[in-house]
Write a protein that holds these residues in place. Structure first.
Motif, mmCIF file in Angstrom:
data_model
loop_
_atom_site.group_PDB
_atom_site.id
_atom_site.type_symbol
_atom_site.label_atom_id
_atom_site.label_comp_id
_atom_site.label_asym_id
_atom_site.label_seq_id
_atom_site.Cartn_x
_atom_site.Cartn_y
_atom_site.Cartn_z
ATOM 1 N N ARG A 1 38.701 -11.203 -0.063
ATOM 2 C CA ARG A 1 38.369 -10.918 1.077
ATOM 3 C C ARG A 1 38.587 -9.281 1.441
ATOM 4 N N PRO A 2 38.351 -8.671 2.300
ATOM 5 C CA PRO A 2 38.167 -7.270 2.581
ATOM 6 C C PRO A 2 39.491 -6.573 2.327
ATOM 7 N N VAL A 3 39.498 -5.664 1.778
ATOM 8 C CA VAL A 3 40.791 -4.827 1.413
ATOM 9 C C VAL A 3 41.605 -4.236 2.473
ATOM 10 N N GLY A 4 42.545 -4.787 2.733
ATOM 11 C CA GLY A 4 43.397 -4.202 4.046
ATOM 12 C C GLY A 4 42.976 -5.215 5.069
ATOM 13 N N GLY A 5 42.149 -6.224 4.878
ATOM 14 C CA GLY A 5 41.953 -7.021 5.897
ATOM 15 C C GLY A 5 43.197 -7.862 6.236
ATOM 16 N N ASP A 6 43.246 -8.642 7.398
ATOM 17 C CA ASP A 6 44.149 -9.509 7.962
ATOM 18 C C ASP A 6 44.261 -10.636 7.078
ATOM 19 N N PRO A 7 45.083 -11.236 6.450
ATOM 20 C CA PRO A 7 45.045 -12.517 5.601
ATOM 21 C C PRO A 7 44.875 -13.635 6.368
ATOM 22 N N GLU A 8 45.296 -13.444 7.674
ATOM 23 C CA GLU A 8 45.190 -14.728 8.672
ATOM 24 C C GLU A 8 43.866 -14.709 9.431
ATOM 25 N N ALA A 9 42.933 -13.674 9.173
ATOM 26 C CA ALA A 9 41.886 -13.477 10.367
ATOM 27 C C ALA A 9 40.799 -14.407 9.556
ATOM 28 N N ASP A 10 40.228 -15.224 10.432
ATOM 29 C CA ASP A 10 39.137 -16.124 9.902
ATOM 30 C C ASP A 10 37.808 -15.584 10.135
ATOM 31 N N ASP A 11 37.693 -14.442 10.768
ATOM 32 C CA ASP A 11 36.729 -13.614 10.936
ATOM 33 C C ASP A 11 36.078 -12.652 10.105
ATOM 34 N N ALA A 12 36.761 -12.357 9.001
ATOM 35 C CA ALA A 12 36.517 -11.484 7.837
ATOM 36 C C ALA A 12 35.767 -12.171 7.064
ATOM 37 N N PRO A 13 34.542 -11.435 6.749
ATOM 38 C CA PRO A 13 33.829 -12.105 5.604
ATOM 39 C C PRO A 13 34.390 -12.035 4.188
ATOM 40 N N ARG A 14 34.151 -13.244 3.473
ATOM 41 C CA ARG A 14 34.699 -13.046 2.214
ATOM 42 C C ARG A 14 33.486 -13.227 1.176
ATOM 43 N N HIS A 15 33.815 -12.351 0.012
ATOM 44 C CA HIS A 15 32.646 -12.599 -0.984
ATOM 45 C C HIS A 15 32.929 -13.318 -2.156
ATOM 46 N N VAL A 16 32.198 -14.374 -2.395
ATOM 47 C CA VAL A 16 32.676 -15.563 -3.372
ATOM 48 C C VAL A 16 31.493 -15.362 -4.701
ATOM 49 N N ARG A 17 32.240 -15.513 -5.815
ATOM 50 C CA ARG A 17 31.789 -15.605 -6.901
ATOM 51 C C ARG A 17 31.859 -16.928 -7.449
ATOM 52 N N LEU A 18 30.481 -17.866 -7.358
ATOM 53 C CA LEU A 18 30.820 -19.253 -7.837
ATOM 54 C C LEU A 18 30.197 -19.307 -9.200
ATOM 55 N N ALA A 19 30.564 -19.922 -10.138
ATOM 56 C CA ALA A 19 30.459 -19.856 -11.465
ATOM 57 C C ALA A 19 30.582 -21.382 -11.952
ATOM 58 N N THR A 20 29.635 -21.937 -12.736
ATOM 59 C CA THR A 20 29.700 -23.173 -13.209
ATOM 60 C C THR A 20 29.819 -23.221 -14.735
ATOM 61 N N HIS A 21 30.466 -23.869 -15.244
ATOM 62 C CA HIS A 21 30.687 -23.838 -16.905
ATOM 63 C C HIS A 21 30.613 -24.993 -17.570
ATOM 64 N N GLY A 22 30.035 -25.274 -18.505
ATOM 65 C CA GLY A 22 29.972 -26.404 -19.434
ATOM 66 C C GLY A 22 28.750 -27.276 -19.119
ATOM 67 N N PRO A 23 28.702 -28.413 -19.921
ATOM 68 C CA PRO A 23 27.472 -29.144 -19.901
ATOM 69 C C PRO A 23 27.475 -30.101 -18.584
#
Length: 155
Positions: free
Chosen positions: A126-148
């Protein structure tokens, strides 16, 4: 390993990402969620639970460490908060049924090495210094899959 980078604009989109992932989950699957407090780990897990038809409210299992939710899919959803656990041995002491459950572990990085040969890992920022309770702050997600198990599977 395959990897995707996503921008998630709000809590509804985080739950929708959880539902998208849930559509591919079955017994024996492990999902690791990493990110600071308020990043959206439990929100994503709530989306997984709703899509699986989990019974009971999916909330952070901070104090109980692990919560099991029966699901309409048959495989229970086991939601683990490993924040207060220091080692893989402490996670092992929870005696989780990785083979018979869909297991989602918050704060699991480095604590589940070798438990399964395939898993999904999401790093949520989540944005640095952002409000952890705010639902409107964009999140950046790295989605990785591992294994067969995840070779060729689109999430």
């Amino acid at each position: 390993m395959t990897e995707q980078l996503l921008e998630i604009p709000d809590a509804d989109a985080m739950e929708a990402l959880g539902a998208r992932i849930a559509a591919q989950l079955r017994a024996g699957d492990l999902v690791l969620l990493n990110g600071e407090l308020g990043a959206g780990k439990t929100t994503l897990t709530r989306g997984i639970g709703q899509a699986l038809g989990a019974r009971g409210q999916v909330t952070s299992p901070t104090f109980v460490l692990a919560r099991t939710h029966p699901t309409a899919s048959g495989a229970p959803l086991v939601h683990v908060d490993a924040y207060r656990l220091a080692t893989a041995v402490e996670v092992d002491d929870l005696d989780l049924d990785f083979e018979g459950s869909i297991t989602v572990v918050e704060w699991g990085a480095g604590k589940l090495d070798g438990v399964v040969d395939s898993w999904i890992e999401l790093d949520i920022e989540r944005p640095v210094g952002g409000d952890p309770e705010a639902d409107d702050a964009p999140r950046h997600v790295r989605l990785a899959t591992h294994g067969p198990r995840w070779e060729g599977v689109q999430l």
